[in-house]
Structure formats: C-alpha cells, structure tokens
Enzyme design. Structure first.
Site, PDB file in Angstrom:
ATOM      1  N   GLY A  12      31.106   2.888  29.919  1.00  0.00           N
ATOM      2  CA  GLY A  12      31.131   1.914  28.837  1.00  0.00           C
ATOM      3  C   GLY A  12      30.840   0.519  29.356  1.00  0.00           C
ATOM      4  O   GLY A  12      31.544   0.022  30.241  1.00  0.00           O
ATOM      5  N   LEU A  13      29.802  -0.102  28.802  1.00  0.00           N
ATOM      6  CA  LEU A  13      29.401  -1.433  29.254  1.00  0.00           C
ATOM      7  C   LEU A  13      29.413  -2.428  28.098  1.00  0.00           C
ATOM      8  O   LEU A  13      28.548  -3.305  28.013  1.00  0.00           O
ATOM      9  CB  LEU A  13      28.009  -1.375  29.899  1.00  0.00           C
ATOM     10  CG  LEU A  13      27.943  -0.608  31.221  1.00  0.00           C
ATOM     11  CD1 LEU A  13      26.502  -0.486  31.702  1.00  0.00           C
ATOM     12  CD2 LEU A  13      28.796  -1.302  32.284  1.00  0.00           C
ATOM     13  N   ASN A  15      32.016  -5.190  25.874  1.00  0.00           N
ATOM     14  CA  ASN A  15      32.655  -6.431  26.304  1.00  0.00           C
ATOM     15  C   ASN A  15      33.633  -6.219  27.457  1.00  0.00           C
ATOM     16  O   ASN A  15      33.627  -6.969  28.439  1.00  0.00           O
ATOM     17  CB  ASN A  15      33.371  -7.085  25.126  1.00  0.00           C
ATOM     18  CG  ASN A  15      32.411  -7.579  24.062  1.00  0.00           C
ATOM     19  OD1 ASN A  15      31.258  -7.887  24.350  1.00  0.00           O
ATOM     20  ND2 ASN A  15      32.876  -7.648  22.830  1.00  0.00           N
ATOM     21  N   VAL A  16      34.475  -5.184  27.351  1.00  0.00           N
ATOM     22  CA  VAL A  16      35.463  -4.950  28.401  1.00  0.00           C
ATOM     23  C   VAL A  16      34.795  -4.456  29.683  1.00  0.00           C
ATOM     24  O   VAL A  16      35.090  -4.946  30.777  1.00  0.00           O
ATOM     25  CB  VAL A  16      36.536  -3.954  27.935  1.00  0.00           C
ATOM     26  CG1 VAL A  16      37.491  -3.605  29.082  1.00  0.00           C
ATOM     27  CG2 VAL A  16      37.320  -4.530  26.765  1.00  0.00           C
ATOM     28  N   GLY A  17      33.887  -3.496  29.565  1.00  0.00           N
ATOM     29  CA  GLY A  17      33.198  -2.986  30.742  1.00  0.00           C
ATOM     30  C   GLY A  17      32.439  -4.071  31.483  1.00  0.00           C
ATOM     31  O   GLY A  17      32.477  -4.144  32.724  1.00  0.00           O
ATOM     32  N   THR A 101      34.632   3.284  26.986  1.00  0.00           N
ATOM     33  CA  THR A 101      33.688   3.582  25.915  1.00  0.00           C
ATOM     34  C   THR A 101      34.324   3.212  24.570  1.00  0.00           C
ATOM     35  O   THR A 101      35.531   2.973  24.493  1.00  0.00           O
ATOM     36  CB  THR A 101      33.296   5.073  25.923  1.00  0.00           C
ATOM     37  OG1 THR A 101      34.464   5.875  25.755  1.00  0.00           O
ATOM     38  CG2 THR A 101      32.605   5.443  27.234  1.00  0.00           C
ATOM     39  N   VAL A 176      47.153  -0.956  25.445  1.00  0.00           N
ATOM     40  CA  VAL A 176      48.193  -1.462  24.550  1.00  0.00           C
ATOM     41  C   VAL A 176      48.197  -2.989  24.623  1.00  0.00           C
ATOM     42  O   VAL A 176      49.000  -3.594  25.321  1.00  0.00           O
ATOM     43  CB  VAL A 176      49.577  -0.879  24.899  1.00  0.00           C
ATOM     44  CG1 VAL A 176      50.603  -1.325  23.869  1.00  0.00           C
ATOM     45  CG2 VAL A 176      49.521   0.649  24.943  1.00  0.00           C
ATOM     46  N   GLY A 230      33.516 -12.974  17.580  1.00  0.00           N
ATOM     47  CA  GLY A 230      33.539 -11.764  18.381  1.00  0.00           C
ATOM     48  C   GLY A 230      34.908 -11.138  18.493  1.00  0.00           C
ATOM     49  O   GLY A 230      35.116 -10.199  19.261  1.00  0.00           O
ATOM     50  N   LYS A 248      48.034   2.018  19.245  1.00  0.00           N
ATOM     51  CA  LYS A 248      48.756   1.426  20.368  1.00  0.00           C
ATOM     52  C   LYS A 248      50.243   1.758  20.297  1.00  0.00           C
ATOM     53  O   LYS A 248      50.890   1.993  21.328  1.00  0.00           O
ATOM     54  CB  LYS A 248      48.533  -0.084  20.379  1.00  0.00           C
ATOM     55  CG  LYS A 248      47.080  -0.470  20.646  1.00  0.00           C
ATOM     56  CD  LYS A 248      46.825  -1.941  20.387  1.00  0.00           C
ATOM     57  CE  LYS A 248      45.352  -2.284  20.608  1.00  0.00           C
ATOM     58  NZ  LYS A 248      45.019  -3.674  20.235  1.00  0.00           N
TER      59      LYS A 248
END
EC number: 1.1.1.3
Length: 367
Positions: A12-13, A15-17, A101, A176, A230, A248
C-alpha cells in the site's frame, strides 16, 4: 556494533505508506545509531503492480515517483506490472510486512489475504489497515505471538505448542487512531488493572466536522472542507456513519479488553443526521457534542457503542482540538488514565508503524 538488517515489504502506497517511506528514508542514520538496525525495503506493492529489489529499493526514487503520481510498477528494471502483494511475499520472503492497503470492512481484502499469508509463512506483520483485524481478529491472533495474549484461552496444550514453535509477531497500534497509544496503554501500562470503562474519540474526520459545525458551518460545508484538506475521503461513509470508529473499538475490545467482538456487536450511530443546532446548543449549556466510542463493563462483559454524546467541557474528550483524537480508561485501581494525539495527516500513523517495528525488534534483540 554490526547492524542487524531487516528486510521490509510495504503493501500500500497511499498516504500512510508514502509517509512510512519518507520516515525510513529520513531516519535511516538515526535508527542505525540508536537501535543498531537497518531497514532495507526490498519490495513495495500498490494497485497495478509492485517494485522489487533484493538489495534494497532506492527510497528517494520511490518517493519522487509517488510525488510525480507515476506508477511504481513502471520503474525500469525494478517494476513488476500486475504483480500482486501475495506474489511479492512468496518471491521475497521478507522479515517484516507493513500492511497499509485500503480499508475494506466487507471481506478485508486484499489486506486479509496478505496478512494471513505472511503469518502462515512466519513473517512478522505490522498493520495500519484496520479491516482484517476488525473482521477476524481471533483468526489472525491465533497465527501469531498473540495466541496466548489477551482474549485467548490458556491451556497446557497451547502452552506446549507455542514452546515448540516460534510464532511471528503481529502489531497494529496504528490501526486504533494513528499515533494514539491506545493498545500500548491498555495492554502494557494498565496490565493487571480491571478496566471498567473506556471512552474514546477514534475518528478524526467526525471530530473535525463537529468542531467546524460549532463555529457555524453546515455539515455539508464542513465535510467539503475536510475533503479538501485530505482529512476525509471522497466517499466519507465509513467516517461519518461511525463505522471507522466502530472498527477501531472492535480491535480495542479484542486486543485490550479480552472480549471477542465483531462489528455487529457495536451499537453504531454516526453524525450524518445531526443538525447545526444540535451541535451548537450544548455549548450554550457548558457542554460539547462528541462522537464517543464507549466500552462499558456490565457484569462479565463489555457493551460497545459509537454514538454522538454530549460531554461536559471539562471532560478530556471535550477538550480535544479539531485535529486531535483521544482515549480515556477507567479502572478500579487507576481511576482515570487519558491520552490524546494530534493527527493532522498521515505521518502519525506512519510513525506508529515504525513504533511497532521497533517493538518487534526489541523483543528479538532485547534492545
């Protein structure tokens, strides 16, 4: 000191990746100096393909490619168009898989397949994707070092089984509320305590919208603003209907409270139908409307809910800013323990994934 090398695969690329790659690139010297470890990203996967290099991918190149909005599978020599994440795992057998992802609360895919395959192959897993855990926490815990942790049934046979086999580690604090240390507080810092009640703000989008509505914005305007910033997705349903927060809460119930729980166990009400007046009026009375995740012990079990709730202004969750999330634990011995984190973007969740990787390494190396 000879550094220990950990081969990483990132799934997974988004925002977090992307933020994970940026932190690993920026902090590589610091991590080597402080912990004696070097993270070598040998594979990354996104929709449309992968990029792989057994000797380690050029993180600067990957970040530039993502910044330019080009597919990483198109990179010469290292790109693998149409390769899936599970294929990458089988080809590279990394030490740690980072699962970031997109969240899927229907069947958990593709994340569920990736996590299951990795654990079955003995690969440590760190998740930012809450879908697999919200749907089948027990199934995944049984494949990992958590099989004798919270929510498991201890018996001598299981104890003997785990003594003969080293199970891969499963960590998911980013699932979480990003950097908020909900899992660590509950499992480590309140170990031995009898948790009676948990209250939390676990969704940043609804927190931002409710605080904007207090200032006079309509729900629709506040949502559009959150999407422009965003904070909210193009389809905000998971957030505004309370399902993201419920997922969560389910993970927390399983991991911290030791109660086997599913999404269907949570009484969920989102914020979509709240009027501006219903949000503003509590302020006039010295209160504040908050979307509260609640786990309350009734007898031998916990009742779970996600609902808009009016709280007094001196409550820890009522004091949160528009970009903050928070959690409050109540126990017999520690009357109240609360924590809050500012989550304006993806970086805090990425930092939580790094935190989990270092937790895995500490347990391996005792650093």
């Amino acid at each position: 000191m000879t550094p220990t090398l950990y081969r990483i695969a990132l799934m997974g690329l988004g925002n977090v990746g992307s933020a994970v790659l940026a932190i690993l690139h920026r902090e590589q010297d610091s991590l080597l100096k402080r912990y004696g470890v070097r993270f070598c990203v040998v594979g990354v996967a996104e929709w449309g393909g992968c990029a792989i290099d057994e000797n380690g991918l050029d993180l600067e190149l990957l970040l530039a490619t993502l910044q330019a909005k080009r597919p990483i599978a198109s990179l010469p020599g290292i790109g693998r168009p149409d390769m899936q994440g599970i294929e990458l795992l089988e080809l590279l057998s990394p030490d740690i898989v980072l699962e970031a992802t997109p969240v899927n609360l229907h069947d958990g895919q593709p994340g569920l397949g990736i996590v299951t395959t990795a654990l079955q192959q003995g690969i440590h897993v760190v998740l930012a994707n809450k879908g697999p855990l919200a749907l089948v926490y027990g199934q995944l815990a049984a494949l990992s070092d958590l099989r004798l942790g919270w929510g498991s049934v201890y018996n001598e046979k299981a104890s003997a089984d785990i003594a003969q086999k080293i199970y891969p580690k499963l960590r998911f604090s980013a699932c979480v509320a990003g950097a908020l240390p909900t899992i660590n507080l509950g499992c480590r810092d309140l170990a031995g305590c009898n948790i009676l009640r948990l209250e939390a703000v676990f969704n940043g989008t609804t927190q931002y919208i409710l605080r904007a509505m207090e200032t006079g914005q309509s729900y629709e305007t506040a949502l559009l603003d959150a999407q422009r910033r965003g904070i909210a997705e193009t389809d905000p349903s998971l957030d505004v209907d309370g399902l993201d927060a419920a997922a969560k809460l389910v993970i927390t119930a399983n991991a911290v409270l030791g109660q086997a729980s599913q999404l269907s166990d949570v009484n969920v009400q989102g914020i979509r139908t709240l009027s501006q007046d219903s949000v503003q009026q509590p302020l006039k009375d010295g209160n504040r409307m908050v979307l509260v995740c609640l786990a309350e012990r009734i007898g031998e079990s916990y009742q779970l809910s996600v609902q808009p709730t009016v709280l007094p202004l001196d409550h820890p969750l009522a004091r949160l800013t528009p970009d903050e999330m928070g959690v409050v634990f109540y126990t017999q011995d520690v009357e109240r323990l609360s924590s809050a984190s500012s989550e304006p973007g993806a970086a805090p969740a990425a930092a939580a994934m790094l935190r989990d990787m270092l937790d895995i390494i500490r347990s391996d190396k005792h650093i």
